[in-house]
Design a protein around this motif. Sequence first.
Motif, PDB file in Angstrom:
ATOM      1  N   LEU A 195       0.808  -1.212   0.000  1.00  0.00           N
ATOM      2  CA  LEU A 195       0.000   0.000   0.000  1.00  0.00           C
ATOM      3  C   LEU A 195       0.845   1.268   0.000  1.00  0.00           C
ATOM      4  O   LEU A 195       0.341   2.341  -0.314  1.00  0.00           O
ATOM      5  CB  LEU A 195      -0.952   0.008   1.198  1.00  0.00           C
ATOM      6  CG  LEU A 195      -2.189  -0.866   1.018  1.00  0.00           C
ATOM      7  CD1 LEU A 195      -2.932  -1.005   2.337  1.00  0.00           C
ATOM      8  CD2 LEU A 195      -3.105  -0.307  -0.046  1.00  0.00           C
ATOM      9  N   ARG A 196       2.124   1.158   0.326  1.00  0.00           N
ATOM     10  CA  ARG A 196       2.961   2.362   0.283  1.00  0.00           C
ATOM     11  C   ARG A 196       3.184   2.812  -1.160  1.00  0.00           C
ATOM     12  O   ARG A 196       3.593   3.930  -1.409  1.00  0.00           O
ATOM     13  CB  ARG A 196       4.276   2.157   1.030  1.00  0.00           C
ATOM     14  CG  ARG A 196       5.216   1.149   0.418  1.00  0.00           C
ATOM     15  CD  ARG A 196       6.466   0.927   1.274  1.00  0.00           C
ATOM     16  NE  ARG A 196       6.156   0.307   2.545  1.00  0.00           N
ATOM     17  CZ  ARG A 196       6.117  -0.992   2.769  1.00  0.00           C
ATOM     18  NH1 ARG A 196       6.362  -1.830   1.788  1.00  0.00           N
ATOM     19  NH2 ARG A 196       5.838  -1.460   3.955  1.00  0.00           N
ATOM     20  N   ASP A 214      -0.086  -4.908   2.000  1.00  0.00           N
ATOM     21  CA  ASP A 214       0.881  -4.686   3.070  1.00  0.00           C
ATOM     22  C   ASP A 214       0.998  -3.204   3.397  1.00  0.00           C
ATOM     23  O   ASP A 214       1.044  -2.367   2.507  1.00  0.00           O
ATOM     24  CB  ASP A 214       2.246  -5.220   2.634  1.00  0.00           C
ATOM     25  CG  ASP A 214       3.307  -4.998   3.686  1.00  0.00           C
ATOM     26  OD1 ASP A 214       3.082  -5.409   4.841  1.00  0.00           O
ATOM     27  OD2 ASP A 214       4.344  -4.409   3.355  1.00  0.00           O
ATOM     28  N   GLY A 215       1.054  -2.886   4.691  1.00  0.00           N
ATOM     29  CA  GLY A 215       1.349  -1.531   5.126  1.00  0.00           C
ATOM     30  C   GLY A 215       0.152  -0.623   5.255  1.00  0.00           C
ATOM     31  O   GLY A 215       0.240   0.567   4.948  1.00  0.00           O
ATOM     32  N   LEU A 216      -0.965  -1.149   5.713  1.00  0.00           N
ATOM     33  CA  LEU A 216      -2.169  -0.325   5.876  1.00  0.00           C
ATOM     34  C   LEU A 216      -1.895   0.869   6.786  1.00  0.00           C
ATOM     35  O   LEU A 216      -2.414   1.958   6.563  1.00  0.00           O
ATOM     36  CB  LEU A 216      -3.317  -1.173   6.429  1.00  0.00           C
ATOM     37  CG  LEU A 216      -4.640  -0.467   6.611  1.00  0.00           C
ATOM     38  CD1 LEU A 216      -5.181   0.032   5.274  1.00  0.00           C
ATOM     39  CD2 LEU A 216      -5.654  -1.396   7.265  1.00  0.00           C
ATOM     40  N   ASP A 217      -1.070   0.678   7.784  1.00  0.00           N
ATOM     41  CA  ASP A 217      -0.757   1.756   8.726  1.00  0.00           C
ATOM     42  C   ASP A 217       0.130   2.835   8.118  1.00  0.00           C
ATOM     43  O   ASP A 217       0.255   3.923   8.666  1.00  0.00           O
ATOM     44  CB  ASP A 217      -0.062   1.182   9.960  1.00  0.00           C
ATOM     45  CG  ASP A 217       1.221   0.457   9.593  1.00  0.00           C
ATOM     46  OD1 ASP A 217       1.174  -0.411   8.696  1.00  0.00           O
ATOM     47  OD2 ASP A 217       2.268   0.751  10.184  1.00  0.00           O
ATOM     48  N   LEU A 274      -4.457  -8.006   5.313  1.00  0.00           N
ATOM     49  CA  LEU A 274      -3.975  -6.645   5.509  1.00  0.00           C
ATOM     50  C   LEU A 274      -2.919  -6.667   6.586  1.00  0.00           C
ATOM     51  O   LEU A 274      -3.148  -7.243   7.648  1.00  0.00           O
ATOM     52  CB  LEU A 274      -5.117  -5.724   5.963  1.00  0.00           C
ATOM     53  CG  LEU A 274      -6.298  -5.586   5.012  1.00  0.00           C
ATOM     54  CD1 LEU A 274      -7.416  -4.820   5.682  1.00  0.00           C
ATOM     55  CD2 LEU A 274      -5.868  -4.889   3.739  1.00  0.00           C
ATOM     56  N   THR A 275      -1.778  -6.065   6.324  1.00  0.00           N
ATOM     57  CA  THR A 275      -0.766  -5.984   7.374  1.00  0.00           C
ATOM     58  C   THR A 275      -0.701  -4.554   7.872  1.00  0.00           C
ATOM     59  O   THR A 275      -0.853  -3.604   7.109  1.00  0.00           O
ATOM     60  CB  THR A 275       0.631  -6.419   6.889  1.00  0.00           C
ATOM     61  OG1 THR A 275       1.156  -5.439   5.992  1.00  0.00           O
ATOM     62  CG2 THR A 275       0.574  -7.788   6.230  1.00  0.00           C
ATOM     63  N   SER A 319      -2.933   0.366  15.445  1.00  0.00           N
ATOM     64  CA  SER A 319      -3.280   1.784  15.546  1.00  0.00           C
ATOM     65  C   SER A 319      -4.781   1.910  15.712  1.00  0.00           C
ATOM     66  O   SER A 319      -5.534   0.995  15.386  1.00  0.00           O
ATOM     67  CB  SER A 319      -2.827   2.553  14.296  1.00  0.00           C
ATOM     68  OG  SER A 319      -3.669   2.260  13.197  1.00  0.00           O
ATOM     69  N   SER A 320      -5.230   3.062  16.188  1.00  0.00           N
ATOM     70  CA  SER A 320      -6.657   3.248  16.419  1.00  0.00           C
ATOM     71  C   SER A 320      -7.434   3.229  15.110  1.00  0.00           C
ATOM     72  O   SER A 320      -8.538   2.694  15.046  1.00  0.00           O
ATOM     73  CB  SER A 320      -6.922   4.548  17.185  1.00  0.00           C
ATOM     74  OG  SER A 320      -6.396   5.640  16.471  1.00  0.00           O
ATOM     75  N   GLU A 321      -6.865   3.794  14.031  1.00  0.00           N
ATOM     76  CA  GLU A 321      -7.558   3.790  12.742  1.00  0.00           C
ATOM     77  C   GLU A 321      -7.734   2.363  12.223  1.00  0.00           C
ATOM     78  O   GLU A 321      -8.791   1.990  11.727  1.00  0.00           O
ATOM     79  CB  GLU A 321      -6.784   4.632  11.717  1.00  0.00           C
ATOM     80  CG  GLU A 321      -7.493   4.701  10.386  1.00  0.00           C
ATOM     81  CD  GLU A 321      -6.753   5.559   9.359  1.00  0.00           C
ATOM     82  OE1 GLU A 321      -7.217   5.584   8.213  1.00  0.00           O
ATOM     83  OE2 GLU A 321      -5.732   6.181   9.696  1.00  0.00           O
TER      84      GLU A 321
END
Length: 172
Positions: free
Chosen positions: A36-37, A83-86, A113-114, A118-120
Amino acid sequence: SCAGGGKTMLFTKKAPHDWAKGRIWKSIDLVFALELRSTKVRQAESLTELLGIKKYGIDTVAECCEVRDFIYENPAHVCIVLDGLDETKLEDCSDFVKGLINGEYVQGIRLVLTSRHSSEVMKLAVDTNFHLRVEMLGFQKGEVDRYVRKVLKPQDAAKVITALKSNPQLEA
């Protein structure tokens, strides 16, 4: 899992490799690992566009359409790793990618999803009703030393700690 906890390596490299070797996910016929980045991934407007980002041996438009059709007809046999949802904001993702994550566009697909905690991400997990949630746990800095000293005799602990510190790959 924290930064450096192995999420990307595990889910974008090792798991697809083990799947390709027939070791895991035996009911899955296709696996796509995407990060996702990547702006191209976040901004993909369709499954066809998403498939075209990495080649995956799909070289022609006809092959891409064939794979897309297979995915829509057999979603339970397909796994997409995002990958990288955060590392991205959902508002920066296209409606298609948000819909894919929310289960709106390809219902029944296996989606991994990796993300770091986090709160989101937790809100998304609650709102989306994921079938399974896995949390990878590991050691923070200093915890390895404490753990080794706790479970080994002092002389053995010192040897193990020295060996870990002398090898950066093991220390990480």
